[in-house]
Design a protein around this motif. Structure first.
Motif, short mmCIF file in Angstrom:
data_model
loop_
_atom_site.label_atom_id
_atom_site.label_comp_id
_atom_site.label_asym_id
_atom_site.label_seq_id
_atom_site.Cartn_x
_atom_site.Cartn_y
_atom_site.Cartn_z
N ARG A 264 0.88 -1.25 0.04
CA ARG A 264 0.04 0.42 0.28
C ARG A 264 1.43 1.28 -0.05
O ARG A 264 1.88 1.25 0.65
CB ARG A 264 -0.61 0.14 1.20
N PHE A 266 1.38 4.88 0.67
CA PHE A 266 1.45 5.98 2.38
C PHE A 266 1.93 7.18 1.17
O PHE A 266 3.62 6.77 1.81
CB PHE A 266 1.27 5.47 3.34
N LEU A 291 -2.42 6.12 -0.53
CA LEU A 291 -3.16 6.41 0.71
C LEU A 291 -2.57 8.61 0.62
O LEU A 291 -1.24 8.01 0.79
CB LEU A 291 -2.72 6.23 1.42
N THR A 303 6.82 12.12 10.18
CA THR A 303 6.07 11.19 11.01
C THR A 303 5.17 10.37 10.81
O THR A 303 5.07 9.40 11.11
CB THR A 303 6.15 11.62 12.58
N SER A 304 3.70 10.92 10.22
CA SER A 304 2.95 10.02 10.30
C SER A 304 3.13 8.89 9.26
O SER A 304 3.08 8.01 8.49
CB SER A 304 1.90 10.76 9.20
N ILE A 306 6.75 7.43 9.14
CA ILE A 306 7.43 6.40 9.74
C ILE A 306 6.29 5.44 10.39
O ILE A 306 6.09 4.64 10.49
CB ILE A 306 8.08 6.95 11.11
N GLY A 307 4.86 6.05 10.37
CA GLY A 307 4.00 5.49 11.29
C GLY A 307 3.40 4.52 10.34
O GLY A 307 3.21 3.49 10.98
N ALA A 308 3.20 4.57 9.09
CA ALA A 308 2.59 4.33 7.79
C ALA A 308 3.45 3.45 7.53
O ALA A 308 2.75 2.03 7.24
CB ALA A 308 2.11 4.71 6.63
N TYR A 310 5.44 1.68 10.15
CA TYR A 310 5.70 1.02 10.32
C TYR A 310 4.50 -0.38 10.89
O TYR A 310 4.33 -1.26 11.09
CB TYR A 310 5.53 1.79 12.22
N ALA A 311 3.18 0.21 10.50
CA ALA A 311 2.40 -0.58 10.60
C ALA A 311 1.73 -1.46 9.04
O ALA A 311 1.03 -2.17 7.95
CB ALA A 311 0.62 0.42 9.86
N ALA A 313 2.87 -0.19 5.38
CA ALA A 313 2.99 0.79 4.26
C ALA A 313 4.33 0.97 3.86
O ALA A 313 5.21 0.52 3.89
CB ALA A 313 2.23 1.81 4.24
N LEU A 339 12.88 1.11 9.77
CA LEU A 339 11.95 1.10 9.03
C LEU A 339 12.33 1.76 7.59
O LEU A 339 12.82 2.67 7.40
CB LEU A 339 11.04 2.35 9.98
N VAL A 461 4.59 -6.43 11.68
CA VAL A 461 3.71 -4.88 11.40
C VAL A 461 2.65 -5.32 12.60
O VAL A 461 1.74 -6.19 12.44
CB VAL A 461 3.04 -4.79 10.19
N PRO A 462 2.63 -4.66 13.45
CA PRO A 462 0.89 -4.32 14.14
C PRO A 462 -0.14 -5.48 13.96
O PRO A 462 0.16 -5.29 12.58
CB PRO A 462 1.17 -2.38 14.75
N THR B 83 1.48 12.35 15.36
CA THR B 83 1.32 12.30 14.13
C THR B 83 1.84 10.57 13.81
O THR B 83 1.25 10.59 12.41
CB THR B 83 2.55 13.41 13.42
N VAL B 84 2.53 10.05 14.43
CA VAL B 84 3.70 8.60 14.06
C VAL B 84 1.80 8.10 14.31
O VAL B 84 1.29 6.99 13.07
CB VAL B 84 4.04 7.89 15.19
N GLY B 87 -0.19 8.39 10.82
CA GLY B 87 -0.05 7.24 9.70
C GLY B 87 -0.13 5.69 10.10
O GLY B 87 -0.32 5.49 9.51
#
Ligand code: SF4
Lengths: 621, 343
Positions: A264, A266, A291, A303-304, A306-308, A310-311, A313, A339, A461-462, B83-84, B87
């Motif tokens: 996906r 992101f 996305l 950072t978003s 990085i979150g994606a 981590y999840a 994407a 990551l 991934v979570p 913000t993390v 995402g």
């Protein structure tokens, strides 16, 4: 070669290549005019390269020097690498445009002006003491075609009862029509474009079409122009082509990397010139399940992402230099957490806010070193607008296969410049192997390498049962990922992060030389200087100079054979749109006597500037 | 989006399933221990699959939280947990995403992001652990510290005006705003469950005692007998009563709240304003009470409304585009616009 066009008493001459610059007020539609000429020229089959140049202000004061916007295109029947240096033709819609661009025109070049705009006020605004069209000396070295476009367009539209403003706005189509006639191009692409763009306003469609036709007819009938030109199709490798801008190619490369590899995409960004286009383009690709996230600031954008990542994407963020500065702490987090992340910097003039719409290559050091701590990162750079596709794909491949963040450097020149693109065979793109783990097989250690060769940890991934674990930006144990203050462990992790970048060298192509494997001089480059260097080197070689080109896509790590190749050349110059950033890295890394050819004016290199240096170094022949 | 798939057919989890193997590094007696305990107690009851839970934090004492939870966890950088988390949630809306942050982390360095998470309304639960001090950096005043506060960085007293967290959240278009207290275990559990159940961003402010650098900051609220006088326990649809035996209440005098004593002032329960958690004006009044002298501090759900979540809207838009334009075809994308063939 000269022949007579049917039904006209005019000569037709064949040219190998032509450079035209359209220049006018920001409100004169020069970008649109340039793009139309480009689309038509691409379809005619010429090779081409373009360079838009516009002010940072959306609407600088009308008629002012600051408000001049321009678009340059070079097109040719042979392969070309750059938008050209000195234009053969300058279209100047007002005195300011003439003032700003006249000095670039080659001597004996053609100037086409809209004489109606050369009134007292505009002349004054542009700082002309006398009217250059009439003073009998300013333009003596050039061929002047001065046309009252406003009056002629007004006549063509006289029965339509349109306000003068609309008439004035259609003069760019007159200029375009005139150039279509001069260079024997068909008008149908532009007519179709006008019909679609102004669909809801039939009177504008009609006005623009008539203005276009009026320009074309003027060329045909006027005594002022005796010759029209043909530029034949370029011989290029067989295949399907389209014209493409760098930011567009980049967006497509990202979609391809996600789409072909079951990931996906992101993409997060914050509006910034000249990178915003990537956000705009990807936002339109929702049907690819992309996305896109317009974040509240640059930090939130990275950072978003990085979150994606981590999840699970394929996470990408794009910005320009100042935005990259804001992202640097987070880039360190991606390095520390191992990551996959792609951060794109479409470089512009700096420092600080700098020159948002002008191009520069001055963020290489920032990419390499601009973070706290020992924080090595993979760095790639695209060479041409079309190359942005491959480089984007490559950046994603490395990030995913190595579980590592990657910085991709583009720049304003590549981002908004365009060239014909031989469409790639998407089946031939290398598959990207990801390291998602779904099974613990007993005990799971999040920081163990799952791929030793690539030094890639598992991408747990979570949502994956039984693999719950914690990661973070604190120094971590090399196996469990838990916080560790152990001295030996820190040393090991610092070494590991350096190694992780180093091993990427095994997974990238070797550097190649254009020219001779060893010659007197090597021109080493990276990024958007590719075209200018190639043109300069080829021209010098034709004249018998012993010079070769080596162009780098991979800047960290370097291709593993780079050091060995560099040692073959007694002299090395590095043209860079900075004060010598790659030069210094090369000197430090390989202890070779590389010297910078620096230009940091906001403009790309002209091939002639590089060629002159080559000749200066190797001596006149 | 199938959030509910995570809620069915899981083996019953126990508190210990949520306890990680990491040694807890908070100061003995720190309020964070209690918060962690309540979270670990509450989670088995929420019935969410453990692998679907993610704890994300920034920097600060409370931000060590993820390491102690045996779920997925990401200890990020200062101010950016929100913000993390955004995402993570966008990439996988099925996850139950929890942000643990402090007053410095989310109201100072990360305040911008907090605004935008709240207004977007992703289904993320924020536990804002507010101790009104910077603990991890050893005692500087924070954006929620009271005026005049003497700390290492304010030896002559702070001249900053403090920020009001629930009002901040209201102003940021928050859809769930609640407050609890580290030592009120049962209440905190109830609030955690309510935050989990709220579909949208849940903003739960948790007063926490930092016994090292700001001891007794909430002592009025946490210790008997004062606490009855100082806690205004909010219940939706119930009159705002407090005090020993509910002998006091809040009455609205026009737009102004006043404290009345039911035994002495001649008012009855009918004169007391009834809490309506969907009433934004009331919520604003309740937010302000904390900072008004002689008023009790509201605990409970201050405000709640139902709005679409950001991730739902985003993914719905994507599905609609796929419906409308057909599933993206890469080959067609490359060939769009004008192409020409060279042979
Ligand atoms: S410094 Fe304060 S907040 Fe931090 S762990 Fe110690 S008591 Fe808790």
């Amino acid at each position: 070669m000269s022949e007579t066009k049917k039904g006209s008493k005019k000569n037709v001459e064949t040219l190998e290549q032509v450079t035209i610059r359209f220049a006018g007020d920001s409100g004169d539609g020069m970008q649109l005019t340039g793009h139309q000429f480009t689309d038509t020229t691409a379809l005619v089959g010429n090779d081409l390269a373009t360079l838009p140049d516009f002010p940072a202000e959306i609407r600088a004061p009308a008629g002012s020097l600051a408000g001049v916007s321009s678009f340059q295109i070079q097109f040719s029947s042979r392969e070309i690498q750059t938008p050209g240096d000195h234009p053969d033709v300058l279209v100047a819609m007002n005195p300011a445009a003439l003032k700003v661009h006249l000095s670039d025109l080659r001597s004996n070049g053609t100037i086409i002006v809209n004489a109606a705009n050369f009134n007292k006020r505009n002349l004054q605004l542009a700082g002309w003491d006398s009217n250059p069209l009439e003073d009998g000396q300013t333009l003596v070295d050039y061929k002047l075609i001065d046309v009252d476009m406003t009056r002629l367009v007004g006549e063509a539209l006289s029965d339509m009862g349109l306000p003068p403003k609309i008439i004035a706005r259609s003069t760019n189509m007159f200029a375009l029509g005139l150039l279509y006639w001069m260079y024997s191009r068909p008008m149908d692409t532009t007519i179709k474009f006008i019909e679609t763009k102004f669909k809801s306003r039939p009177e504008i469609v009609e006005a623009n079409k008539r203005a276009l036709q009026a320009g074309f007819n003027f060329g045909y009938t006027t005594e002022e122009i005796s010759t029209s030109y043909v530029v034949l199709k370029a011989k290029k490798p067989a295949g399907t082509y389209r014209n493409i801008m760098g930011n567009q190619a980049l967006a497509m490369g990202l979609v391809a990397a996600a789409n072909l590899n079951g990931l996906r995409l992101f993409f997060s960004g914050y509006p910034i010139t000249p990178a915003s286009d990537i956000l705009h383009i990807l936002s339109g690709y929702k049907h690819f399940r992309v996305l896109t996230f317009q974040a509240e600031d640059e930090i939130a954008a990275v950072t978003s992402a990085i979150g994606a990542a981590y999840a699970g994407a394929l996470a990408v963020t794009a910005t320009s230099g100042p935005g990259m500065a804001l992202k640097s702490e987070a880039m360190g987090l991606a390095i520390s957490a191992e990551l996959p992340l792609v951060a794109i910097n479409v470089q512009r003039g700096g420092p600080s806010t700098g020159m948002p719409t002008k191009t520069e290559q001055s963020d290489l050091f920032q990419a390499m070193y601009g973070r706290n701590g020992e924080s090595p990162i993979v760095v790639l750079a695209a060479a041409t607008p079309a190359d942005c596709f491959n480089t984007a794909y490559e950046a994603c491949r490395i990030a995913i296969e190595h579980m590592i963040p990657v910085i991709l450097l583009s720049d304003g020149y590549l981002g908004s410049g365009s060239e014909p693109w031989l469409l790639p065979d998407i089946d031939a793109l290398p598959p990207i192997k990801n390291h998602k783990v779904t099974d613990s097989n007993g005990e799971f250690y999040p920081f163990d390498f799952i791929d030793q060769e690539a030094m890639a940890r598992g991408w747990a991934v979570p949502g994956t049962p039984a693999l719950e674990h914690r990661i973070g930006g604190l120094e971590k144990d090399s196996r469990t990922g838990n916080v560790s203050g152990d001295y030996d462990n820190h040393q090991q992790m610092v070494d590991r992060r350096a190694q992780k970048v180093a091993v990427v060298a095994r997974n990238i192509p070797l550097a190649t030389i254009h020219g001779d494997d060893s010659s007197e001089l090597l021109v080493l480059g990276w990024g958007s200087t590719y075209g200018a260097i190639r043109a300069a080197v080829d021209s010098a070689r034709k004249q018998g100079y012993s010079v070769s080109q080596l162009h780098l896509r991979h800047l960290n790590p370097f291709p593993s054979n780079l050091g060995e190749l560099l040692l073959r050349f007694p002299k090395i110059i590095v043209p860079e749109i900075n004060t010598g950033q790659l030069t210094r890295i090369i000197r430090a890394e390989f202890l070779v006597d590389a010297n910078v050819l620096s230009k940091v004016s906001g403009k790309p290199f002209f091939p002639s500037e590089i060629e002159e240096r080559i000749i200066q170094i190797l001596g006149e022949k | 989006m199938s959030v509910n798939t995570a809620e069915i057919e899981q083996p019953a989890l126990k508190r210990k399933d949520f306890v990680s193997d990491q040694v807890i590094r908070w100061c003995p007696g720190c309020g964070d221990y209690s918060i962690l305990a309540q979270v670990q107690k509450t989670f088995p009851e929420l019935g969410h699959r453990k692998e679907q839970i993610v704890f994300i934090s920034g920097i600060g004492c409370a931000s060590r939280f993820p390491y102690y939870m045996n779920t997925y966890g990401f200890h990020t950088i200062h101010g950016r947990a929100t913000t993390v988390a955004t995402g993570v949630k966008l990439a996988n809306p099925d996850l139950s995403v929890w942000v643990v942050t402090g007053d410095g982390d989310s109201l100072s360095i990360g305040a911008n992001h907090l605004v935008h998470l709240l207004r977007r309304n992703l289904d993320i639960n924020i536990l804002l652990v507010n101790n009104r001090i910077y603990g991890l950096t050893k005692g500087q005043y924070s954006p929620t510290s009271e005026p005049g506060k003497k700390t290492k960085s304010t030896p002559f007293g702070s001249v900053d005006r403090p920020l009001n967290p629930p009002a901040f959240a209201l102003g940021s278009a928050g859809t769930f705003i609640a407050r609890s207290l580290d030592v009120e275990g049962k209440h905190l559990q109830k609030m955690l469950a309510a935050a989990y159940q709220h579909k949208g961003t849940s903003f739960l402010e948790i007063y926490q005692n930092c016994l090292i650098f700001n001891d007794n900051a909430f002592v009025d609220l946490s210790e008997k007998p004062h606490k009855l006088e100082h806690q205004l326990l909010l219940e939706d649809g119930q009159p705002m009563l407090f005090g020993e035996g509910h002998n006091k209440g809040i009455r609205m005098d026009g737009h102004r709240p006043v404290v009345v004593d039911l035994e002495q002032d001649g008012y009855s329960v009918d004169d007391i304003v009834v809490h309506d958690k969907s009433d934004k004006m009331l919520a604003l009044m309740l937010s302000e009470l904390t900072y008004m002298a002689d008023f009790p501090t509201p605990l409970g759900i201050i405000y709640q409304e139902q709005q679409d979540t950001y991730e739902d809207l985003v993914h719905r838009q994507i599905e609609a585009a796929v419906q409308q334009l057909g599933k993206g075809d890469l080959q067609a994308l490359l060939h769009e616009g004008h192409t020409w063939i060279v042979d």
